[in-house]
Each structure stands twice: as C-alpha cells, then as structure tokens.
Design a protein around this motif. Structure first.
Motif, PDB file in Angstrom:
ATOM      1  N   ALA A  85       0.805  -1.032  -0.001  1.00 44.71           N
ATOM      2  CA  ALA A  85      -0.001   0.180  -0.114  1.00 44.71           C
ATOM      3  C   ALA A  85       0.759   1.315  -0.173  1.00 44.71           C
ATOM      4  O   ALA A  85       0.506   2.329  -0.508  1.00 44.71           O
ATOM      5  CB  ALA A  85      -1.045  -0.097   1.193  1.00 44.71           C
ATOM      6  N   ALA A  86       2.093   1.272   0.676  1.00 47.59           N
ATOM      7  CA  ALA A  86       2.812   2.397   0.780  1.00 47.59           C
ATOM      8  C   ALA A  86       3.568   2.554  -0.537  1.00 47.59           C
ATOM      9  O   ALA A  86       3.633   3.827  -0.870  1.00 47.59           O
ATOM     10  CB  ALA A  86       3.932   2.236   1.910  1.00 47.59           C
ATOM     11  N   THR A  87       3.650   1.639  -1.313  1.00 50.72           N
ATOM     12  CA  THR A  87       4.501   1.553  -2.535  1.00 50.72           C
ATOM     13  C   THR A  87       3.499   2.311  -3.708  1.00 50.72           C
ATOM     14  O   THR A  87       4.015   3.129  -4.333  1.00 50.72           O
ATOM     15  CB  THR A  87       4.919   0.098  -3.026  1.00 50.72           C
ATOM     16  OG1 THR A  87       5.836  -0.410  -1.955  1.00 50.72           O
ATOM     17  CG2 THR A  87       5.458   0.483  -4.525  1.00 50.72           C
ATOM     18  N   ALA A  88       2.263   1.814  -3.432  1.00 49.56           N
ATOM     19  CA  ALA A  88       1.297   2.223  -4.413  1.00 49.56           C
ATOM     20  C   ALA A  88       0.952   3.918  -4.130  1.00 49.56           C
ATOM     21  O   ALA A  88       1.117   4.390  -5.173  1.00 49.56           O
ATOM     22  CB  ALA A  88      -0.159   1.775  -4.263  1.00 49.56           C
ATOM     23  N   ALA A  89       1.076   4.362  -2.890  1.00 49.75           N
ATOM     24  CA  ALA A  89       0.858   6.017  -2.647  1.00 49.75           C
ATOM     25  C   ALA A  89       2.279   6.350  -3.121  1.00 49.75           C
ATOM     26  O   ALA A  89       2.308   7.625  -3.657  1.00 49.75           O
ATOM     27  CB  ALA A  89       0.724   5.979  -1.150  1.00 49.75           C
ATOM     28  N   ASN A  90       3.323   5.906  -2.737  1.00 47.76           N
ATOM     29  CA  ASN A  90       4.387   6.522  -3.194  1.00 47.76           C
ATOM     30  C   ASN A  90       4.448   6.733  -4.796  1.00 47.76           C
ATOM     31  O   ASN A  90       5.150   7.940  -5.548  1.00 47.76           O
ATOM     32  CB  ASN A  90       5.835   5.711  -2.914  1.00 47.76           C
ATOM     33  CG  ASN A  90       7.245   6.085  -3.378  1.00 47.76           C
ATOM     34  OD1 ASN A  90       7.995   5.487  -3.989  1.00 47.76           O
ATOM     35  ND2 ASN A  90       7.291   7.535  -3.339  1.00 47.76           N
ATOM     36  N   LEU A  91       4.002   5.809  -5.358  1.00 47.10           N
ATOM     37  CA  LEU A  91       4.064   5.755  -6.997  1.00 47.10           C
ATOM     38  C   LEU A  91       3.144   6.891  -7.458  1.00 47.10           C
ATOM     39  O   LEU A  91       3.053   7.508  -8.719  1.00 47.10           O
ATOM     40  CB  LEU A  91       3.730   4.486  -7.760  1.00 47.10           C
ATOM     41  CG  LEU A  91       5.399   3.394  -7.484  1.00 47.10           C
ATOM     42  CD1 LEU A  91       4.528   2.101  -8.090  1.00 47.10           C
ATOM     43  CD2 LEU A  91       6.171   3.584  -8.242  1.00 47.10           C
ATOM     44  N   VAL A  92       1.936   6.885  -6.700  1.00 50.06           N
ATOM     45  CA  VAL A  92       1.100   7.927  -6.915  1.00 50.06           C
ATOM     46  C   VAL A  92       1.723   9.482  -6.966  1.00 50.06           C
ATOM     47  O   VAL A  92       1.541  10.205  -7.713  1.00 50.06           O
ATOM     48  CB  VAL A  92      -0.479   7.905  -6.299  1.00 50.06           C
ATOM     49  CG1 VAL A  92      -1.129   9.331  -6.391  1.00 50.06           C
ATOM     50  CG2 VAL A  92      -1.177   6.814  -6.394  1.00 50.06           C
TER      51      VAL A  92
END
Length: 408
Positions: free
Chosen positions: A283-290
C-alpha cells in the motif's frame, strides 16, 4: 538452545548469500556489457538487448527443476553443482566467439545458475528458527542489489580495458569461487523427523494460499522493474542530471534498498507475520508511485525524492514473500515452491522493459508511473487474508509434528 547451531546458521547464511551475489553479478550483470556487445560483436542496441535477456530465459527454464533437485537431494548439492556448472559455461563463453554461440551459452548459464534461486532460500530457511527467518532472508535478498552493484562497478571497466572475454572470465571466477566454498563448507539443514513409515507431506497447492502469494509477488515485480529500469533515464532526461551524478545517487539508493529489505524482515519477525507487513508495504508503494506520477506530470523536483524513495519501497517485500512461500511449503516442497515462485516473477517482468520503454518514447514517463502504481494495489487484493501455520518448524524444533494448516 543448541549453541552449536547458532554460528553454523550464520555460516550457512553467508554461504547462501555469497552464492546468490555471485550468480546475480554473472546473470543480471549483462546490461553493463551492452557497449562491449555492440563493439566486439557488432550488434545493434536491439541485438545486444536480446543477449541481455538470454540468462533470464535460462533462469525461467531451470527454476523448477533445481527446486526438485534441492527437495530430493539437498541444498548443498544443488547450489554447488549449479554454481560450478555456471562457472564452466561462463568460462566457455570467454573463449568462444560469435553471437549465436554466446547467446546459447548465456541461456545455459542462466539455466544452471538458477539453482541459487530455489536452493539458497531453502538453506537459509532450514537453518533459522521462525522468529529469525525474516531478518535472515532479508540478508539473503540483499545479495541481489549487492550483486548488481558489483556488476556495475566491475564489468564495464574490465570489458573496456581487457575485452568481453575477460568480463565473462570474471563472472566464471565469481561463480566458481562461490560454488567451491559451498561444496566444501555448506551443510544441509536438519529436517523434521517423520515417524516410522511416514510419508512426505501432501502438496501445499491445495487451496489458494500459495497461488495468491505467487501472484502478489509477480505483480509487485512490475513496479520494481519500472523504477530500476528507467530511473537513470528519468533523472538524466526529465530532471536534467548528469549521468555521473544520477548513477552515483542511484547506487546509494539501491544499497539503501538492501537495508530496507533487512528492516522489513526484522519487522516481520517482531510481528510474527509475513503477510501483514507485505500488505502495508504494498500500500505504501502504491501511494509513493502516485506521488511520483504527480511529480512527473508537473515536472516537479518532488518527483526526484519520490523516485529515490520508490527505489527502496519497490524491493522491500522481496524477502517477505520468499520466506512466506518456503515456510508454508515446508521442507518437502519448498524447493519446488520457490522455483514456481521465481518463475512467476521472471515471467511477469520479461516484457516490462520493452513495453515501458515504448510507452515512455510515445507518451512520456507519467503514464508509465501511473500504470506501475496499479500493480501494488492489485498485490494488496491478491495477498492471502492471513498467514498460515508453517510446515517447517525450524532447526530447534526438528522432530516435531508439523502444525495444522490454520490461520495465525
């Protein structure tokens, strides 16, 4: 506590990590030889790219077979034979000439060298108790960025000054040294005893737990390859950095990624779970990529910080899902399960570089980063709801009956 097993376990971890590092340098170091492929073999960039992919093709072909070997005959034999065979094949590549024969030998090197992907994980898991496996597998997984860093530092200057043959010879020497050390010093971990007349544990693929782990790991590899494959180009083309500055910063970021794997493993040991940390990190990776997508769209310096953070986050779960697969599969099946696991990851990323490169050339970096952000979201959905009890209780619990398959 058996005091003699603690130092031996760390020796086995060092041997497994060394074997993985040597294999990574040799098999994943081919991108750093692209100028030599073009110069000495007369290849176009596309043709050199095919040679770069040859070891990956070989890895795909060899993973499950080596898993069977490790399950049936032990980790030490699989690792030593695979690495020594890879050394022999790379030595052959150093003395032959021609594009086709080089490509065939690189495929073969990948096939025999892929033993480390199935067997080194078994070696580490078997020698560590469950409450230390996360950090131990984090160390083992750190061998991948270390191997890439070694390839980046050593192969280009060797190829430039001494030629492609010398670079292949260096790869052969590294694999040979690691294989010899394992042949001399590695010891297979103890396996839980079976009662007289006992049979092997049933295949762990009943139900969807392992398949969901395989699927989540495969989709998490996509943003990892997007970030690692195009970070240098993004910093130089979109952010205007010099190649030297971008390369230096990314080298530090990749080494920091090795530290992130260790922290993730330590966290999973403390939490008593592999799945929960994986879900939160995805989930943190997804937020970072956003955030990276937004920074790229607005041509903001914020994109640089997000990209460097992504270099660590996108690789943070590697040790966790490998540990979860091996623990759940148990000593009778872990080699094959890790082989299937690695095969799925490699298959998922084979087309990432050419497709992402084509999209960047046509539309720029923003849509690529936006698409990459979808994959960790998919991983959150694919991950099992909870950890399952391990069939592999660890060296201090050898001889106990495997626990029932129930959620923790």
């Amino acid at each position: 506590m058996n005091e003699q097993r603690i130092p031996r376990s760390w020796l086995m971890l060092a041997l497994g990590t060394g074997g993985q590092t040597a294999s990574t340098t040799a098999l994943y170091g081919m991108p750093f030889l692209v100028p030599a492929f073009q110069r000495e073999l007369g290849l176009s960039l596309a043709g050199a790219g095919v040679l770069v992919s040859c070891p990956v093709i070989g890895i795909l072909l060899g993973l499950i077979g080596w898993g069977v070997v490790a399950d049936r005959y032990g980790e030490q034999k699989a690792l030593a034979v695979g690495l020594l065979a890879a050394a022999g094949v790379m030595a052959g590549a150093a003395v032959v000439h021609g594009v086709w024969v080089t490509g065939v030998l690189l495929v073969l090197a990948g096939a025999v060298g892929s033993s480390v992907h199935s067997a080194s994980g078994r070696l580490v898991i078997g020698w560590f108790p469950p409450d230390r496996r996360g950090i131990a597998m984090g160390v083992r997984q750190a061998s991948q960025p270390l191997g890439i860093a070694a390839a980046a530092a050593a192969l280009p200057p060797v190829a430039h000054h001494a030629g492609l043959s010398a670079a292949f010879g260096l790869c052969a020497a590294l694999c040979g040294a690691a294989g010899l050390a394992i042949a001399l010093f590695a010891v297979d971990p103890p396996r839980p005893d079976r009662p007289a007349g006992g049979v092997r544990t049933p295949a762990p693929y009943r139900g969807g737990h392992l398949w969901r782990l395989h699927g989540a790991a495969a989709v998490l590899c996509v943003p990892q390859f997007v970030v690692t494959g195009f970070s240098l180009l993004f910093l130089t083309e979109a952010r205007g950095w010099s190649p030297g500055a971008a390369g230096g910063v990314l080298a530090v970021a990749n080494l920091a990624g090795a530290g992130v794997r260790l922290l993730a493993g330590w966290w999973s040991d403390r939490a008593g779970s592999r799945i929960r940390p994986m879900r939160l990190l995805a989930a943190a990776t997804a937020a970072n990529l956003v955030l990276l997508t937004a920074g790229a769209a607005w041509d903001s310096a914020f994109a640089t910080a997000a990209l460097l953070l992504a270099s660590g986050l996108t690789v943070s779960t590697n040790g966790l899902h490998n540990t979860a697969v091996a623990e759940y599969a148990g000593p009778d099946w872990a080699g094959r399960a890790l082989g299937v696991h690695g095969m799925g990851q490699h298959a998922a990323v084979v087309l990432v570089p050419p497709l992402a490169g084509a999209l960047i050339a046509d539309r720029g970096y923003t849509p690529v980063f936006a698409l990459a952000a979808l994959f960790p979201v998919l991983a959150v959905v694919l991950l099992p709801a909870a950890d399952r009890a391990a069939y592999w209780p660890g060296p201090r619990a050898a001889g106990r009956t495997p626990p029932a398959e129930v959620p923790r």
